[in-house]
Motif scaffolding. Structure first.
Motif, PDB file in Angstrom:
ATOM      1  N   ALA A 242       0.666  -1.312  -0.021  1.00  0.00           N
ATOM      2  CA  ALA A 242       0.133   0.043   0.135  1.00  0.00           C
ATOM      3  C   ALA A 242       0.738   1.165   0.094  1.00  0.00           C
ATOM      4  N   GLU A 243       1.969   1.109   0.627  1.00  0.00           N
ATOM      5  CA  GLU A 243       2.812   2.430   0.613  1.00  0.00           C
ATOM      6  C   GLU A 243       3.383   2.765  -0.826  1.00  0.00           C
ATOM      7  N   LEU A 244       3.704   1.732  -1.543  1.00  0.00           N
ATOM      8  CA  LEU A 244       4.089   2.252  -2.767  1.00  0.00           C
ATOM      9  C   LEU A 244       2.925   2.391  -3.616  1.00  0.00           C
ATOM     10  N   GLY A 245       1.737   1.862  -3.419  1.00  0.00           N
ATOM     11  CA  GLY A 245       0.581   2.439  -4.242  1.00  0.00           C
ATOM     12  C   GLY A 245       0.177   3.724  -3.932  1.00  0.00           C
ATOM     13  N   ARG A 246       0.361   4.117  -2.612  1.00  0.00           N
ATOM     14  CA  ARG A 246       0.014   5.436  -2.280  1.00  0.00           C
ATOM     15  C   ARG A 246       0.756   6.407  -3.143  1.00  0.00           C
ATOM     16  N   LEU A 247       2.085   6.347  -3.342  1.00  0.00           N
ATOM     17  CA  LEU A 247       3.103   7.283  -4.295  1.00  0.00           C
ATOM     18  C   LEU A 247       2.199   7.404  -5.649  1.00  0.00           C
ATOM     19  N   GLY A 248       1.783   6.053  -6.199  1.00  0.00           N
ATOM     20  CA  GLY A 248       1.397   6.342  -7.694  1.00  0.00           C
ATOM     21  C   GLY A 248      -0.111   6.777  -7.452  1.00  0.00           C
ATOM     22  N   ALA A 249      -0.873   6.588  -6.450  1.00  0.00           N
ATOM     23  CA  ALA A 249      -2.182   7.191  -6.387  1.00  0.00           C
ATOM     24  C   ALA A 249      -2.268   8.834  -6.274  1.00  0.00           C
ATOM     25  N   ASP A 250      -1.246   9.266  -5.403  1.00  0.00           N
ATOM     26  CA  ASP A 250      -1.118  10.691  -5.066  1.00  0.00           C
ATOM     27  C   ASP A 250      -0.674  11.383  -6.276  1.00  0.00           C
ATOM     28  N   THR A 251       0.125  10.633  -7.159  1.00  0.00           N
ATOM     29  CA  THR A 251       0.692  11.302  -8.414  1.00  0.00           C
ATOM     30  C   THR A 251      -0.633  11.428  -9.268  1.00  0.00           C
ATOM     31  N   ILE A 252      -1.328  10.278  -9.676  1.00  0.00           N
ATOM     32  CA  ILE A 252      -2.223  10.323 -10.499  1.00  0.00           C
ATOM     33  C   ILE A 252      -3.282  11.328 -10.041  1.00  0.00           C
ATOM     34  N   VAL A 253      -3.775  11.611  -8.943  1.00  0.00           N
ATOM     35  CA  VAL A 253      -4.525  12.644  -8.651  1.00  0.00           C
ATOM     36  C   VAL A 253      -4.051  14.119  -8.829  1.00  0.00           C
ATOM     37  N   ALA A 254      -2.811  14.399  -8.190  1.00  0.00           N
ATOM     38  CA  ALA A 254      -2.338  15.693  -8.620  1.00  0.00           C
ATOM     39  C   ALA A 254      -2.104  15.999  -9.756  1.00  0.00           C
ATOM     40  N   ARG A 255      -1.537  14.968 -10.627  1.00  0.00           N
ATOM     41  CA  ARG A 255      -1.314  15.505 -12.114  1.00  0.00           C
ATOM     42  C   ARG A 255      -2.617  15.695 -12.828  1.00  0.00           C
ATOM     43  N   THR A 256      -3.732  14.905 -12.611  1.00  0.00           N
ATOM     44  CA  THR A 256      -5.151  15.254 -13.219  1.00  0.00           C
ATOM     45  C   THR A 256      -5.891  16.621 -12.596  1.00  0.00           C
ATOM     46  N   ILE A 257      -5.743  16.522 -11.572  1.00  0.00           N
ATOM     47  CA  ILE A 257      -6.214  18.083 -11.035  1.00  0.00           C
ATOM     48  C   ILE A 257      -5.418  19.316 -11.712  1.00  0.00           C
ATOM     49  N   GLU A 258      -4.350  19.204 -11.524  1.00  0.00           N
ATOM     50  CA  GLU A 258      -3.252  20.323 -12.389  1.00  0.00           C
ATOM     51  C   GLU A 258      -3.786  20.254 -13.920  1.00  0.00           C
ATOM     52  N   ALA A 259      -3.837  19.398 -14.276  1.00  0.00           N
ATOM     53  CA  ALA A 259      -4.192  19.108 -15.847  1.00  0.00           C
ATOM     54  C   ALA A 259      -5.624  19.940 -16.008  1.00  0.00           C
ATOM     55  N   LEU A 260      -6.592  19.365 -15.238  1.00  0.00           N
ATOM     56  CA  LEU A 260      -8.181  20.056 -15.400  1.00  0.00           C
ATOM     57  C   LEU A 260      -8.195  21.405 -15.261  1.00  0.00           C
ATOM     58  N   ARG A 261      -7.489  21.828 -14.013  1.00  0.00           N
ATOM     59  CA  ARG A 261      -7.551  23.047 -13.834  1.00  0.00           C
ATOM     60  C   ARG A 261      -6.918  24.052 -14.839  1.00  0.00           C
ATOM     61  N   ARG A 262      -5.780  23.461 -15.496  1.00  0.00           N
ATOM     62  CA  ARG A 262      -5.367  24.299 -16.643  1.00  0.00           C
ATOM     63  C   ARG A 262      -6.069  24.335 -17.858  1.00  0.00           C
ATOM     64  N   ASP A 263      -6.850  23.132 -18.075  1.00  0.00           N
ATOM     65  CA  ASP A 263      -7.505  23.138 -19.353  1.00  0.00           C
ATOM     66  C   ASP A 263      -9.005  23.789 -19.174  1.00  0.00           C
ATOM     67  N   THR A 264      -9.296  24.054 -17.960  1.00  0.00           N
ATOM     68  CA  THR A 264     -10.662  24.920 -17.525  1.00  0.00           C
ATOM     69  C   THR A 264     -10.547  26.281 -17.305  1.00  0.00           C
ATOM     70  N   ALA A 265      -9.279  26.666 -16.775  1.00  0.00           N
ATOM     71  CA  ALA A 265      -9.091  27.971 -16.398  1.00  0.00           C
ATOM     72  C   ALA A 265      -9.389  29.212 -17.362  1.00  0.00           C
ATOM     73  N   ALA A 266      -8.933  28.829 -18.618  1.00  0.00           N
ATOM     74  CA  ALA A 266      -9.258  29.822 -19.587  1.00  0.00           C
ATOM     75  C   ALA A 266     -10.623  30.091 -19.731  1.00  0.00           C
ATOM     76  N   HIS A 267     -11.589  29.322 -19.439  1.00  0.00           N
ATOM     77  CA  HIS A 267     -12.969  29.567 -19.920  1.00  0.00           C
ATOM     78  C   HIS A 267     -13.617  29.863 -18.334  1.00  0.00           C
ATOM     79  N   ALA A 268     -12.949  30.078 -17.204  1.00  0.00           N
ATOM     80  CA  ALA A 268     -13.426  30.396 -16.095  1.00  0.00           C
ATOM     81  C   ALA A 268     -13.691  31.827 -15.886  1.00  0.00           C
ATOM     82  N   VAL A 269     -14.775  32.446 -15.404  1.00  0.00           N
ATOM     83  CA  VAL A 269     -15.193  33.828 -15.340  1.00  0.00           C
ATOM     84  C   VAL A 269     -14.743  34.289 -13.780  1.00  0.00           C
TER      85      VAL A 269
END
Length: 627
Positions: A242-269
């Motif tokens: 589980a310790e190794l898995g958490r490294l991967g899970a944290d990376t997936i979550v962080a990178r996806t959030i960053e990408a979605l914020r980037r891709d939607t920020a230009a459209h936010a008012v």
């Protein structure tokens, strides 16, 4: 007796808990009213977790992808703060049926065709768009259908062009769970022979981190190294943790959030503080769409309220029967019926023909009855700041805006607008920062007001003979449409640059402007006269229809036998345009499909009628500038 007391205690304890909305991001755990409220509060991103039911070796359960993507989608939604999570798509392409191929060679795997899979995604996404979601995000946990996700998103985006809705497939999600996590494991000393591509160290570790109940840990630790015949491809899961898995899970979550914020920020008012969020930047009228009634108008009587300028009364029409069902006196010279920002009161603006007897008459929309008048200087019209904190009474005769308490109407401050003679109608920028008011007299033009700073930004003249009336902002907030009674058409004004950029010819005496419920068209009421008072009865009045995408007039509906369509609004379902017949003492109910007209006799010189209730979260004033 004891039993009754016990039941009472249980009721007291359970009642409040049951009444609370669940703290969840999962769509399937919400009621439809809770989903509606979440969308209205700005949660307009829907994450669609796509898993799959497939074999993952002898030590990991078949629902590995389903359990994993659900947990990761939850974390991503909570991190974004503006998203909900759809039910997991568990039926995905996993190989052919005849003969069984790929994972279908192992019992328990379920497969569907690529076409059925893509159509399912498209139908689900369209459901979300219809209900107000503007970003539909496919999170694919399995590599075999990544191309299908891209095809579905491309087809949806082509169909949704110009609607403000988008489908996204962030590549960061799958990349972080495969190549990205493998790189992390290598950095920790694990070899590719252990990491594997399916059901190896990487897969098992991720599952232990997010859904340990899916892993048969005891068998994993004590069993022999599994191989391809067991469904494990190029890996060895025995040292998974589980310790190794958490490294991967944290990376997936962080990178996806960053990408979605980037891709939607230009459209936010970015709105002013306190203003409700703009749900769809491409259509600021999205939340005033057909049938989208707020819970705040529950119990309001379906009525048309008609202020009659010369008979000093309000007629009330039942829109179902097209009959007058009530009438009551109000103050002198009623001009408009204005819905309050919080949708709880309808205010009749009695401007008393420039005398000191101006007043506001409140109407309770749940009973349809008026309350005690409130004395106010020259209230020709009234608006509300986008945060709902103040009412703006348009004191036309004094070329002044009075900022007042939106409930008591107590005066807060005044803003002189000396360069705007005959100040009357207004609309607000998409972010609520400024408003543009029309100036009817003295070589008519416009005044731009910085609402937050309470200052005049500037004036814009529209021509030597201009006489601007109503004004409405375009769905994307970039242009303002200004009806010019003398010029016989509608000016297009760039709000940011405050410059005239176009003109659309419509008819005789353009006066009122009303967007369709879907934000695609603008109805222009051509009053059939260019005079302010004593206009021609049965004149050449008409309604023009402008396509807001092409900025061209696509229809013109004459009033049969002539008439004077003036001010009003659109019905809840968008099927009827209600307008006062200013110089003909009638109200018109106009079919928005074919322009057919019904006329209803009312009082003397009807003006700014309102339709109530109307869809929308809040009102900016006038006869219902709803958003």
């Amino acid at each position: 007796m004891k039993l009754c007391k016990l039941v009472a205690v249980i009721s007291l304890v359970a009642g409040p808990a049951l009444a609370q909305a669940p703290k969840t991001v999962f769509l399937e755990e919400l009621t439809w009213t809770e989903v509606r409220d979440e969308v209205q509060s700005g949660k307009t991103t829907m994450l669609v977790p796509v898993g799959g039911t497939e074999q993952s070796g002898p030590d990991v359960a078949l629902g590995k992808h389903n359990a994993r993507v659900r947990v990761l989608a939850q974390r991503i939604a909570e991190g974004l703060g503006n998203a909900l999570v759809a039910p997991v798509v568990a039926y995905v392409p996993e190989g052919s049926l005849v003969p069984p191929s790929s994972h279908m060679r192992f019992p328990g795997t379920i497969t569907v065709s690529h076409g059925a899979f893509v159509r399912t995604l498209e139908s689900a996404a369209e459901s979300f768009r219809i209900h107000g979601f503007r970003n539909v995000v496919f999170l694919g946990d399995h590599g075999g259908y990544q191309g299908d996700l891209g095809r579905a998103a491309a087809r949806l985006n082509a169909a949704w062009a110009g609607s403000g809705a988008r489908a996204l497939v962030p590549p960061e999600y799958y990349a972080a769970s495969s190549q990205g996590f493998a790189r992390i494991l290598r950095e920790h000393g694990y070899t590719d022979a252990e990491i594997g591509t399916h059901a190896g160290l990487a897969d098992a570790s991720l599952e232990l981190a997010v859904a340990p109940q899916m892993v048969r840990l005891e068998r994993l630790r004590s069993g022999p190294k599994p191989g391809p015949g067991d469904g494990v491809y190029g890996g060895d899961p025995r040292r998974a943790s589980a310790e190794l898995g958490r490294l991967g899970a944290d990376t997936i979550v962080a990178r996806t959030i960053e990408a979605l914020r980037r891709d939607t920020a230009a459209h936010a008012v970015r709105t002013i503080p306190g203003m409700p969020p703009v749900v769809d930047p491409a259509n600021l009228y999205s939340e005033a769409g057909a049938g989208r009634l707020s819970g705040e108008v529950k119990g309001a009587l379906p009525r048309i309220y008609v202020p009659n300028l010369r008979s000093n009364d309000v007629y009330v029409i039942d829109p179902e029967t097209f009959k007058v069902v009530d009438r009551f006196p109000v103050g002198r010279g009623p001009q408009h019926v204005v819905p309050s920002w919080d949708l709880q009161t309808l205010w009749v603006t009695n401007n008393a023909s420039r005398s000191p007897e101006g007043s506001l008459t409140p109407i309770d929309p749940k009973t349809g009855r008026p309350g005690p008048e409130v004395s106010v200087d020259d209230p020709y019209n009234m608006y509300f700041t986008a945060d709902g904190m103040e009412a703006i009474v348009v004191a036309e005769a004094f070329a002044r805006l009075d900022f007042r308490d939106p409930h008591t109407m107590a005066l807060h401050s005044r803003l002189e607008v000396p360069g705007c003679k005959g100040i009357n109608h207004a609309d607000f920028s998409i972010d609520g920062r400024y408003a543009i008011f029309t100036c009817e007299f003295d070589r008519g033009g416009l005044a731009k007001i910085d609402v937050a700073r309470r200052r005049v930004v500037g004036y814009l003249r529209l021509g030597e003979m201009a006489m601007p009336q109503d004004i409405r902002v375009s769905p994307d907030g970039k242009l303002f449409y200004v009806a010019d009674m003398m010029a016989g058409g509608v000016h297009l004004v760039d709000g940011e640059r405050f410059a005239a950029v176009g003109f659309i010819k419509t008819g005789v005496g353009p006066h009122g402007l009303y967007p369709s419920r879907d934000g695609s068209k603008l109805y222009v009421a051509n009053r059939g006269s260019t005079t302010i008072r004593g206009g021609q009865r049965r004149g050449p009045g008409s309604v023009s229809v402008i396509d807001l995408a092409t900025r061209k007039m696509i229809a013109n509906w004459p009033i049969p036998g002539g008439g004077s369509p003036d001010m009003g609004n659109v019905s809840v379902d968008g099927g009827t345009l209600w307008l006062s017949g200013r110089f003909d003492d009638v109200v018109y109910a106009i079919n928005t499909t074919n322009g057919a007209v019904k006329s209803i006799p009312v009082g003397m010189e009807p003006h700014g009628l309102t339709v109530w209730p109307q869809p929308g979260r809040y009102s900016l004033g006038h006869t219902g500038n709803m958003r």
